[in-house]
Design a protein around this motif. Structure first.
Motif, short mmCIF file in Angstrom:
data_model
loop_
_atom_site.label_atom_id
_atom_site.label_comp_id
_atom_site.label_asym_id
_atom_site.label_seq_id
_atom_site.Cartn_x
_atom_site.Cartn_y
_atom_site.Cartn_z
N THR A 195 -33.62 -10.06 65.24
CA THR A 195 -33.65 -10.05 63.80
C THR A 195 -34.39 -10.77 63.40
O THR A 195 -35.07 -10.42 62.21
CB THR A 195 -31.88 -10.58 63.44
N THR A 231 -32.10 -0.75 72.94
CA THR A 231 -32.40 -1.60 71.75
C THR A 231 -33.51 -2.31 71.46
O THR A 231 -34.06 -2.63 70.50
CB THR A 231 -31.12 -2.43 71.52
N SER A 286 -30.35 -15.80 64.21
CA SER A 286 -30.77 -14.80 65.30
C SER A 286 -30.92 -15.24 66.84
O SER A 286 -30.91 -16.29 66.90
CB SER A 286 -32.10 -14.12 64.77
N THR A 287 -30.73 -14.25 67.59
CA THR A 287 -31.13 -14.44 69.01
C THR A 287 -32.43 -13.87 69.52
O THR A 287 -32.82 -13.85 70.26
CB THR A 287 -30.17 -13.63 70.11
N ASN A 333 -24.74 -3.09 65.19
CA ASN A 333 -25.11 -1.77 65.41
C ASN A 333 -24.18 -0.64 65.99
O ASN A 333 -24.51 0.50 65.11
CB ASN A 333 -26.23 -1.93 66.62
N GLY A 373 -23.34 -7.04 70.62
CA GLY A 373 -23.37 -8.50 70.37
C GLY A 373 -22.67 -8.91 69.43
O GLY A 373 -21.56 -9.20 69.36
N ASN A 374 -23.52 -8.92 68.21
CA ASN A 374 -22.90 -9.33 66.97
C ASN A 374 -22.08 -8.05 66.38
O ASN A 374 -21.40 -8.13 65.39
CB ASN A 374 -23.80 -9.87 65.89
N LEU A 375 -22.38 -6.81 66.96
CA LEU A 375 -21.58 -5.58 66.86
C LEU A 375 -21.84 -4.90 65.48
O LEU A 375 -21.08 -4.11 64.89
CB LEU A 375 -19.79 -5.86 66.74
N1 F0G Z 1 -29.94 -5.48 72.01
C1 F0G Z 1 -30.65 -6.21 71.39
C2 F0G Z 1 -32.08 -6.09 71.97
C3 F0G Z 1 -30.48 -7.15 70.43
O1 F0G Z 1 -31.51 -7.78 69.98
C4 F0G Z 1 -29.26 -7.20 69.88
C5 F0G Z 1 -28.75 -8.01 68.79
C6 F0G Z 1 -28.11 -6.24 70.26
C7 F0G Z 1 -28.45 -5.43 71.39
C8 F0G Z 1 -26.71 -6.34 70.06
O2 F0G Z 1 -26.67 -5.53 68.58
O3 F0G Z 1 -25.83 -7.47 67.40
O4 F0G Z 1 -25.69 -5.26 66.50
O5 F0G Z 1 -24.18 -5.70 68.35
N2 F0G Z 1 -29.51 -9.01 68.25
C9 F0G Z 1 -29.40 -9.82 67.16
C10 F0G Z 1 -30.28 -10.77 66.84
C11 F0G Z 1 -27.81 -10.47 67.23
O6 F0G Z 1 -30.40 -11.77 65.97
O7 F0G Z 1 -31.74 -10.14 67.38
P1 F0G Z 1 -25.64 -5.97 67.92
#
Ligand code: F0G
Length: 456
Positions: free
Chosen positions: A161, A398, A157-158, A265, A261-263
């Motif tokens: 998650t 998000t 995770s960043t 969502n 990010g990881n795409l």
């Molecule tokens: N915004 C936030 C606040 C996020 O934490 C993340 C992704 C995204 C956007 C991008 O969403 O990955 O579905 O395209 N966070 C992940 C994490 C990877 O580990 O919390 P995504």
């Protein structure tokens, strides 16, 4: 029986199947790594019964509305309220829920004036129980982890998650293992995982390195993978779009804009839009656009330089640490979604992100940096003529403002860009800064400050 079988105890039989997104192979079970046994690509969940007996859209809408009046925990969840379009449980008590979803749709009048798009709204997923959109997917995936009999769940995770997974695991009586890049996630997200009882490993690598390791780990140890590779996560995240359309009285907006990010969502929202359209819940598809930070722009490059045919990974670097991802797992799903909804993919700079975040904050709403890429991206899409001023636009925020206090403090104090190549350019953001003011504790000093502020 496989631990991921659709006929596991507690799962309603034949209610859903796994389908490979590349070769289309259908299966009733999935392996630990959630990859197709035939070609190794990602899986998605499909509902064969919808073909035989398509649910009646009017009936679905009234069922979902009526559930809002119920005091049952499963109905009070803004995710499980839509359970007719989710993998089915045998009994409502099986759901691990924290009352997720039910997030507000805010009008953004100031940002509307700044951008020149009068019909501008934010769907604030940062108001979920652990402060990010991850909770919507986690309630479903954690529930299925427990039904499959797992004692341990794990993720790379960043930050968001891991916070979400740790909370749902704790609520569901499971242990959790978190792999995060050392020094590269915000302290507030890290502290959530610790407080919810996760075993938290700070690995000396980046997010992509953590995810690679996790995928090896799940093949060796009895832990259930809760990254967005897990298709149950995306089913839960789908409900963001269902709830949004319900809030809009099922009138589709012209545009939905999400960070990438990881795409996972964007893939989930796109799947929901396709299913809603297919089932007759909405009459047309909104355009779903994905915005990335310039320093973590794998999807932008994949589309521009490889026509979406192969992934171009990057060495990711951005202060929006949530999206500091260079090798997005769900890139193929996201490419399909952009094609299906005729959406765009853009990138924004660090300065543009900081500016947009401050503008959203000044609305009294606030969000974390990764969420602010949506407003920054909208400005670009308007300039390009892709979004027209008369169209309606939904930004998906998000994560909560409180997720990354260091960024916000750094911005307002004026040291966010100090010592970086952006330092001189960042001076144009000065009018947006509201630095804390240290004063002697006298009435005079406070009144003088008030008078000065009134003039500025
Ligand atoms: N915004 C936030 C606040 C996020 O934490 C993340 C992704 C995204 C956007 C991008 O969403 O990955 O579905 O395209 N966070 C992940 C994490 C990877 O580990 O919390 P995504």
């Amino acid at each position: 029986m496989s631990p991921f079988s659709t006929s596991a105890p507690g799962v309603r039989q034949a209610a859903f199947r796994f389908r490979c997104i590349a070769c289309g192979t259908l299966n009733d079970s999935a392996s630990q790594d959630f990859r197709c046994a035939n070609c190794g690509d990602l899986l998605e969940i499909t509902y064969p019964r919808w073909k035989e007996a398509s649910p009646d859209p009017a009936k679905l809408k009234s069922t979902w509305r009526n559930r809002r009046l119920s005091s049952e925990p499963i109905d009070q969840s803004g995710v499980w309220r839509f359970r007719d379009l989710l993998p089915a449980l045998e009994s409502d008590e099986q759901a691990i829920t924290l009352g997720e979803g039910n997030t507000p749709l805010y009008e953004l009048p100031q940002c509307a004036r700044i951008t020149g798009v009068p019909r501008l709204f934010a769907k604030h997923q940062g108001l979920n129980p652990t402060g990010s959109f991850k909770d919507a997917g986690m309630t479903v995936a954690a529930t299925f982890a427990r039904l499959a009999g797992f004692r341990w769940v794990a993720c790379a995770s960043t930050g968001n998650t891991s916070a979400s997974m740790a909370a749902y695991a704790a609520r569901g009586g499971m242990r959790s293992l978190v792999l995060v890049p050392d020094g590269k996630i915000s302290w507030s997200k890290l502290s959530q995982a610790l407080d919810y009882g996760a075993v938290t490993c700070q690995l000396r690598t980046d997010f992509d390195g953590c995810l690679r390791l996790l995928q090896q780990l799940v093949l060796r140890a009895p832990v259930y993978q809760l990254n967005s590779i897990n298709p149950f996560r995306l089913e839960g995240q789908k409900t963001l779009a269902l709830e949004l359309l319900e809030q809009l009285d099922w009138q589709p907006p012209d545009h939905i804009i999400v960070p990438g990010g990881n795409l996972g969502n964007s893939s989930a929202i796109g799947k929901a839009l396709g299913e809603m359209h297919g089932l007759g819940l909405i009459s047309r598809l909104p355009k779903l656009s994905v915005i990335q930070a310039e320093g973590a722009n794998a999807l932008v490059r994949t589309l521009r330089e490889a026509g979406g045919q192969r992934l171009i990974s990057v060495q990711a670097e951005t202060r929006a640490t949530a999206v500091r991802i260079g090798n997005p797992a769900s890139w193929k799903k996201a490419v399909k979604v952009l094609e299906a909804t005729s959406g765009a993919c853009e990138q924004v700079t660090e300065i543009e992100i900081a500016q947009a975040k401050a503008e959203i904050g000044a609305e009294g709403i606030g969000c974390e940096p990764a969420s602010a890429v949506t407003l920054a991206g909208l400005k670009k899409l308007l300039k390009q003529g892709f979004v027209k001023p008369e169209e309606s636009v939904i930004l998906v925020l998000t994560g909560n403002l409180l997720k990354d206090p260091d960024f916000t403090l750094g911005f307002h104090r004026g040291d966010l860009f100090r010592g970086t190549p952006d330092e001189s350019a960042s001076a144009r953001l000065d009018p947006l800064r509201r630095p804390p003011i240290v004063l002697d504790a006298t009435l005079d000093a406070v009144i003088r400050t008030l008078e000065q502020a009134e003039k500025s």
